[in-house]
Design a protein around this motif. Sequence first.
Motif, PDB file in Angstrom:
ATOM      1  N   THR A   8       0.827  -1.211   0.000  1.00 28.04           N
ATOM      2  CA  THR A   8       0.000   0.000   0.000  1.00 28.04           C
ATOM      3  C   THR A   8       0.857   1.254   0.000  1.00 28.04           C
ATOM      4  O   THR A   8       2.039   1.178   0.348  1.00 28.04           O
ATOM      5  CB  THR A   8      -0.895   0.032   1.259  1.00 28.04           C
ATOM      6  OG1 THR A   8      -0.041   0.103   2.411  1.00 28.04           O
ATOM      7  CG2 THR A   8      -1.793  -1.179   1.340  1.00 28.04           C
ATOM      8  N   PRO A   9       0.297   2.417  -0.342  1.00 30.54           N
ATOM      9  CA  PRO A   9      -1.077   2.662  -0.791  1.00 30.54           C
ATOM     10  C   PRO A   9      -1.271   2.211  -2.243  1.00 30.54           C
ATOM     11  O   PRO A   9      -0.355   2.360  -3.052  1.00 30.54           O
ATOM     12  CB  PRO A   9      -1.225   4.186  -0.670  1.00 30.54           C
ATOM     13  CG  PRO A   9       0.166   4.714  -0.828  1.00 30.54           C
ATOM     14  CD  PRO A   9       1.069   3.669  -0.226  1.00 30.54           C
ATOM     15  N   VAL A 243      -8.692   3.805  -2.524  1.00 32.48           N
ATOM     16  CA  VAL A 243      -7.258   3.711  -2.282  1.00 32.48           C
ATOM     17  C   VAL A 243      -7.093   2.893  -1.004  1.00 32.48           C
ATOM     18  O   VAL A 243      -7.603   3.280   0.057  1.00 32.48           O
ATOM     19  CB  VAL A 243      -6.600   5.095  -2.151  1.00 32.48           C
ATOM     20  CG1 VAL A 243      -5.107   4.944  -1.864  1.00 32.48           C
ATOM     21  CG2 VAL A 243      -6.812   5.906  -3.427  1.00 32.48           C
ATOM     22  N   VAL A 245      -5.008   1.638   1.991  1.00 31.15           N
ATOM     23  CA  VAL A 245      -3.867   2.180   2.739  1.00 31.15           C
ATOM     24  C   VAL A 245      -3.620   1.314   3.965  1.00 31.15           C
ATOM     25  O   VAL A 245      -4.432   0.456   4.306  1.00 31.15           O
ATOM     26  CB  VAL A 245      -4.128   3.643   3.186  1.00 31.15           C
ATOM     27  CG1 VAL A 245      -4.479   4.513   1.989  1.00 31.15           C
ATOM     28  CG2 VAL A 245      -5.226   3.715   4.255  1.00 31.15           C
ATOM     29  N   THR A 246      -2.498   1.554   4.629  1.00 34.32           N
ATOM     30  CA  THR A 246      -2.162   0.855   5.869  1.00 34.32           C
ATOM     31  C   THR A 246      -2.040   1.872   7.000  1.00 34.32           C
ATOM     32  O   THR A 246      -1.504   2.965   6.787  1.00 34.32           O
ATOM     33  CB  THR A 246      -0.824   0.103   5.711  1.00 34.32           C
ATOM     34  OG1 THR A 246      -0.948  -0.837   4.649  1.00 34.32           O
ATOM     35  CG2 THR A 246      -0.441  -0.631   6.994  1.00 34.32           C
ATOM     36  N   ASP A 259      -0.591   5.587   5.418  1.00 33.69           N
ATOM     37  CA  ASP A 259       0.532   5.772   4.501  1.00 33.69           C
ATOM     38  C   ASP A 259       0.113   6.397   3.169  1.00 33.69           C
ATOM     39  O   ASP A 259       0.627   6.031   2.108  1.00 33.69           O
ATOM     40  CB  ASP A 259       1.277   4.450   4.287  1.00 33.69           C
ATOM     41  CG  ASP A 259       0.404   3.345   3.711  1.00 33.69           C
ATOM     42  OD1 ASP A 259      -0.832   3.545   3.594  1.00 33.69           O
ATOM     43  OD2 ASP A 259       0.955   2.279   3.377  1.00 33.69           O
ATOM     44  N   ALA A 260      -0.805   7.337   3.229  1.00 34.13           N
ATOM     45  CA  ALA A 260      -1.241   8.048   2.032  1.00 34.13           C
ATOM     46  C   ALA A 260      -1.421   9.516   2.376  1.00 34.13           C
ATOM     47  O   ALA A 260      -2.098   9.853   3.353  1.00 34.13           O
ATOM     48  CB  ALA A 260      -2.563   7.483   1.511  1.00 34.13           C
ATOM     49  N   SER A 264      -0.798  10.614  -2.851  1.00 33.39           N
ATOM     50  CA  SER A 264      -1.656   9.472  -3.198  1.00 33.39           C
ATOM     51  C   SER A 264      -3.123   9.857  -3.310  1.00 33.39           C
ATOM     52  O   SER A 264      -3.893   9.182  -3.984  1.00 33.39           O
ATOM     53  CB  SER A 264      -1.547   8.374  -2.131  1.00 33.39           C
ATOM     54  OG  SER A 264      -0.248   7.877  -2.049  1.00 33.39           O
ATOM     55  N   ARG A 312      -5.409  -2.594   7.235  1.00 33.15           N
ATOM     56  CA  ARG A 312      -5.655  -1.964   5.939  1.00 33.15           C
ATOM     57  C   ARG A 312      -7.006  -1.246   5.969  1.00 33.15           C
ATOM     58  O   ARG A 312      -7.979  -1.779   6.527  1.00 33.15           O
ATOM     59  CB  ARG A 312      -5.695  -2.999   4.814  1.00 33.15           C
ATOM     60  CG  ARG A 312      -4.426  -3.818   4.645  1.00 33.15           C
ATOM     61  CD  ARG A 312      -3.233  -2.933   4.332  1.00 33.15           C
ATOM     62  NE  ARG A 312      -2.178  -3.664   3.678  1.00 33.15           N
ATOM     63  CZ  ARG A 312      -1.159  -4.264   4.281  1.00 33.15           C
ATOM     64  NH1 ARG A 312      -1.043  -4.227   5.596  1.00 33.15           N
ATOM     65  NH2 ARG A 312      -0.241  -4.894   3.575  1.00 33.15           N
TER      66      ARG A 312
ATOM     67  N   ARG B 350       4.697   3.862  -3.067  1.00 27.43           N
ATOM     68  CA  ARG B 350       4.829   2.740  -2.116  1.00 27.43           C
ATOM     69  C   ARG B 350       6.274   2.515  -1.715  1.00 27.43           C
ATOM     70  O   ARG B 350       7.152   2.662  -2.520  1.00 27.43           O
ATOM     71  CB  ARG B 350       4.293   1.448  -2.744  1.00 27.43           C
ATOM     72  CG  ARG B 350       2.815   1.504  -2.985  1.00 27.43           C
ATOM     73  CD  ARG B 350       2.251   0.144  -3.349  1.00 27.43           C
ATOM     74  NE  ARG B 350       2.418  -0.220  -4.730  1.00 27.43           N
ATOM     75  CZ  ARG B 350       1.636   0.131  -5.737  1.00 27.43           C
ATOM     76  NH1 ARG B 350       0.605   0.918  -5.498  1.00 27.43           N
ATOM     77  NH2 ARG B 350       1.872  -0.262  -6.963  1.00 27.43           N
TER      78      ARG B 350
END
Lengths: 350, 350
Positions: A8-9, A243, A245-246, A259-260, A264, A312, B350
Amino acid sequence: MKTEDLDTPVPVIDLAIVDANLKRMQDYCDRHGIALRPHIKTHKIAKLAERQLALGAKGITCQKLGEAEVMADAGIEDILISYPLIGPVKAKRLAALAGRAKMSVAIDSLVALETVASAAQMANADIGVLVEFDSGLGRTGVVTVGEALDLAQKVTDTPHLSFDGLMTYPASEASVPFIKQARDAFAAAGLSIPKVSGGGTANAFRTHEFGVIDELRVGTYLYNDRMMMGVGHAELEDCAFDVVVTVVSRPTPDRAIIDAGTKSLTSDPAGKGGPGHGLIREYPDAVIERLTEEHGMVDLSACETKPEIGERLRIVPNHVCPVSNLHDSVLVLENGSLSEWRVDARGLTR
Amino acid sequence: MKTEDLDTPVPVIDLAIVDANLKRMQDYCDRHGIALRPHIKTHKIAKLAERQLALGAKGITCQKLGEAEVMADAGIEDILISYPLIGPVKAKRLAALAGRAKMSVAIDSLVALETVASAAQMANADIGVLVEFDSGLGRTGVVTVGEALDLAQKVTDTPHLSFDGLMTYPASEASVPFIKQARDAFAAAGLSIPKVSGGGTANAFRTHEFGVIDELRVGTYLYNDRMMMGVGHAELEDCAFDVVVTVVSRPTPDRAIIDAGTKSLTSDPAGKGGPGHGLIREYPDAVIERLTEEHGMVDLSACETKPEIGERLRIVPNHVCPVSNLHDSVLVLENGSLSEWRVDARGLTR
């Protein structure tokens, strides 16, 4: 779909939802005798443009020559560039396209007209011309019927160019008076208006009510997004583009970091679609309150349960068109399995 | 530079200004005994990272593994990822990097520590670890000295991992109390803090005043932008990155439309750098008041002279880092001639 294994993302598209969105719009247009000419700036993927054409679209719309070149490479034959092209560099590229596809271009000035004329002459090929008028958005487009008529007459006087009609964005009630006035003025000058092309997903399903639009240019409708939910065009289940993401940090009980960031998700707002920078499907009460380039700061204070580090999340973007443009590829979910599709025209700003 | 022949919109970098900016920052760091570790997220170009290293930078900073992979491919040997990496997919990629470059990573949680530990074990290679703390920005980073100490101790207990020190963003007065407290607490626990890494161009030239920062991570300083002008870090002549655009429409006497919107300029604001979506060098009184995806709406009402359709304009972006990320390549002006450089790590989210 198991999101745990994804790096991810990453954008993930649900093709079943895309297909339903495509069909809904095509059915609407068919029912009302409106030609559909989808704007590919939202997806920038040749395979999706082909899907739109297979369902009945009359051609496609591109905003930049780069997009049109990619789509022509994929074999698409009827392309409108709904954007003024200016100067010799653009003329040369348009000429190359006119040699291999049925091209039409929107203009709102003499300089734009000269650019298209020069391209048609270079290519020794016909190019269609739409005259753009401003229906209230205040960007490109002539502001008086007199200017539109003058340009249309000059188009008809130019070798290799055909006057294809009028164009505006968005199609709305506000465009009706201009079109009616134009009809009278053009008729008095002995000129017909072959078609009127309007655009915009937000008002798309009201196009027939305006009674003056022959062709519809829409982009966002195939994915939808939070902005389209805000204007009442779509429900959450119509949104096809997430999207994934984590959660990478949980510094305090009420804050998660994903993490966006703007690289992103963009920093586009959702308008009436709600606060923050996207809707988290799993935690709809969470607010993505700030983005920096690669961080998304999520306020969890309104959430009963809260995500753990490593979890996620699927985010419906505020405005999907520029988000799609940030990613080299998308994962496409079809019949339960994922495949990677290249975003063919990503980043083609010229 | 003759902008008339350029296909627009296109980013143009003045390498002489870049070099002056690089030298100014390196000189500052050398003068104050601070190690410079530039953040390549701004330019994403291996050749520019090499230029930074040649001047004396001790290594580079990346925000995502994709950036680090591209830089390692270019032969860069000392890379900090200043971002928490979470989970097995990231661990595998980090392991591959650790096999070919000196890697260090910032963490702020046990999960992030486990990810790095697992990568080091897979690679059978050493990885440096910095513990990130929050100095007031409210994104990633532990919020107490106790958490930092606990993580640092766990790092020292983990095979293949070394505790390299503390990290924060931005470096400012606000970070000083945490660092002083941490020094005491770490000393009491018998642990030294090898370095403290701080970041941010805005405050960069005040880093020595804080008295606690050993390493500086800065990105924007090489290009600068309107935001950096707003915070007093840069003057207009220090701005090295323009987006050259064309005026494509002049619908009314006070409105010009340029061929750049959010897909070329982003929708990031300039903060104290001024209103609108960028500074037009040729018409500083003009305001780029709105952007849609490919249109920029320019209010010319305050301008004495006004641009014509076809005229090229040079725009200093509000925030150059995400703008750079939108373009596959940049034109680089060096000794009066232009060459095209690929933005190597563009779009590597990423």
